[in-house]
Design a protein around this motif. Structure first.
Motif, short mmCIF file in Angstrom:
data_model
loop_
_atom_site.label_atom_id
_atom_site.label_comp_id
_atom_site.label_asym_id
_atom_site.label_seq_id
_atom_site.Cartn_x
_atom_site.Cartn_y
_atom_site.Cartn_z
N ASN A 56 0.82 -1.21 0.00
CA ASN A 56 0.00 0.00 0.00
C ASN A 56 0.86 1.26 0.00
OD1 ASN A 56 -2.25 1.74 0.28
ND2 ASN A 56 -2.08 1.68 2.50
N ASN A 57 1.86 1.30 0.86
CA ASN A 57 2.69 2.50 0.99
C ASN A 57 3.51 2.76 -0.27
OD1 ASN A 57 1.74 2.79 3.58
ND2 ASN A 57 3.56 1.99 4.57
N ALA A 58 4.11 1.72 -0.82
CA ALA A 58 5.01 1.89 -1.96
C ALA A 58 4.27 2.30 -3.23
CB ALA A 58 5.78 0.59 -2.21
N ASN A 59 2.99 1.95 -3.31
CA ASN A 59 2.25 2.21 -4.55
C ASN A 59 1.10 3.20 -4.38
OD1 ASN A 59 3.52 0.05 -6.43
ND2 ASN A 59 3.03 -1.07 -4.55
N ALA A 60 0.98 3.78 -3.17
CA ALA A 60 -0.09 4.75 -2.89
C ALA A 60 -1.43 4.24 -3.39
CB ALA A 60 0.25 6.10 -3.54
N LEU A 61 -1.80 3.04 -2.93
CA LEU A 61 -3.03 2.43 -3.40
C LEU A 61 -4.26 3.23 -2.96
CD1 LEU A 61 -2.29 -1.37 -2.79
CD2 LEU A 61 -2.01 -0.03 -4.89
N ILE A 62 -4.14 3.94 -1.84
CA ILE A 62 -5.22 4.81 -1.38
C ILE A 62 -4.66 6.22 -1.30
CG2 ILE A 62 -6.86 5.31 0.48
CD1 ILE A 62 -6.85 2.35 1.15
N ARG A 63 -5.32 7.18 -1.91
CA ARG A 63 -4.76 8.53 -2.07
C ARG A 63 -4.80 9.37 -0.80
NH1 ARG A 63 -9.38 8.27 -5.30
NH2 ARG A 63 -11.15 9.50 -4.54
N ILE A 64 -5.32 8.83 0.29
CA ILE A 64 -5.29 9.50 1.59
C ILE A 64 -4.58 8.57 2.57
CG2 ILE A 64 -7.43 10.77 1.16
CD1 ILE A 64 -8.85 8.72 2.98
N TYR A 65 -4.27 9.08 3.76
CA TYR A 65 -3.68 8.20 4.77
C TYR A 65 -4.74 7.22 5.25
CZ TYR A 65 -1.72 6.34 9.02
OH TYR A 65 -1.26 5.48 9.98
N SER A 66 -4.49 5.95 5.04
CA SER A 66 -5.42 4.91 5.49
C SER A 66 -4.70 3.58 5.49
CB SER A 66 -6.64 4.85 4.58
OG SER A 66 -7.52 3.81 5.00
#
Length: 323
Positions: A56-66
């Protein structure tokens, strides 16, 4: 300012993953991770969850912090508690996550030999336990060209080398043992197919319900992504489209060959977690808030049902209350 409903407070909370981890420890203890010496399975689950955080972190799968992707993965894996005792199944799921972690590092890089080699090395290791995972390989090559935009002669041969390396290493063992029939039987399974109608009866009711629920979650997340994908960056859209194709392939594979349920359901859980995590974190209407609450309650109820069934509590309850 947009309305922050209960689902958004949960999705954006920094306590979401720690509290989910505590929940995971409790459920693992209930499943006998200590008493029945299934600490290896628990360790595989913990490592898989941490790798989902990295994915999730490496690919920014969610555009907000989650942390909803990793939280959803852990909760959905625990929901399918009947899979927990299988070390081989856990390794297959772990290897598929490792595959994605390295595979997506090669985005738009046709010279990314090492990430591609490592990604397919993970698939090669997974094929020791589930040889038919190799059916995913042609599809992944296609996606590497069309969505990852990283296909070249170098990356293609790196992927082949990654797949073959575990078998080259293992061939030394079979050579010493003078046993060449075992590898042959292993690859012969690639040609074995059974009629779905004969194999569905091998699944218990709770296994069928769990699979249907996971498919429902995956489709819900897919529909949300397709409708809202213009809000994500182009790279994120390409990655989710890759996930979408693999998810649909996994569902069809599961329906046609349910005898491989234990392995395919783990792969489905990875993708369902990604899509439903995206849905929970990035929707904020009154309807979706209610839907998320229903999903959470249904997940916990199904988790309790599967645990009770695994501990043979349900038959005992029926016997206690039946006249």
């Amino acid at each position: 300012m947009p309305i922050r409903r209960l689902q958004n407070k949960i999705a954006e909370s920094r306590w979401a993953l720690p509290l989910t981890a505590v929940y995971g420890i409790v459920v693992c203890l209930m499943l006998g991770a200590v008493g029945q010496k299934m600490w290896v399975q628990a360790a595989i689950l913990a490592l898989s969850t941490l790798l989902m955080v990295e994915l999730n972190n490496a690919n920014a799968l969610i555009r907000i912090y989650s942390r909803m992707v990793s939280c959803s993965f852990l909760v959905l894996t625990l929901m399918a508690s009947f899979l927990f005792p299988s070390v081989g199944g856990g390794v297959v799921g772990l290897c598929f996550i490792v595959f994605y972690v390295f595979f997506l590092h090669a985005y738009q890089d046709r010279l990314a030999v090492m990430p591609i080699f490592t990604a397919f090395l993970a698939l090669g290791i997974a094929s020791f336990f589930f040889v038919k995972i190799l059916y995913f390989v042609p599809l992944l090559w296609l996606l590497m060209a069309v969505r990852l935009q990283a296909f070249s002669a170098r990356t293609f041969f790196a992927s082949l080398l990654g797949l073959l390396t575990p078998y080259w290493l293992l061939s030394v063992y079979f050579f010493i043992k003078n046993d060449f029939d075992a590898p042959l039987r292993h690859f012969q399974r690639l040609t074995q197919f059974d009629f779905p109608s004969l194999n569905h009866i091998l699944l218990a009711d709770n296994q069928i319900v769990t699979a249907i629920f996971l498919i429902f979650l995956a489709i819900t997340g897919i529909v949300h992504f397709v409708r809202q994908r213009s809000r994500d960056k182009l790279r994120t859209q390409m990655i989710y489209e890759l996930f979408l194709v693999v998810t649909l392939f996994t569902i069809v594979f599961l329906v046609l060959q349910p005898q491989y349920y234990d392995f395919l359901l783990r792969i489905l859980i990875i993708h369902a977690a990604i899509f439903i995590g995206h849905f929970i974190a990035l929707t904020r209407t009154k309807v979706t808030n209610i839907a998320v609450i229903v999903i959470i309650v249904a997940t916990l109820a199904l988790t309790a049902y599967n645990i009770a069934d695994g501990l043979s509590l349900i038959p005992n309850l029926f016997q206690r209350w039946m006249p």
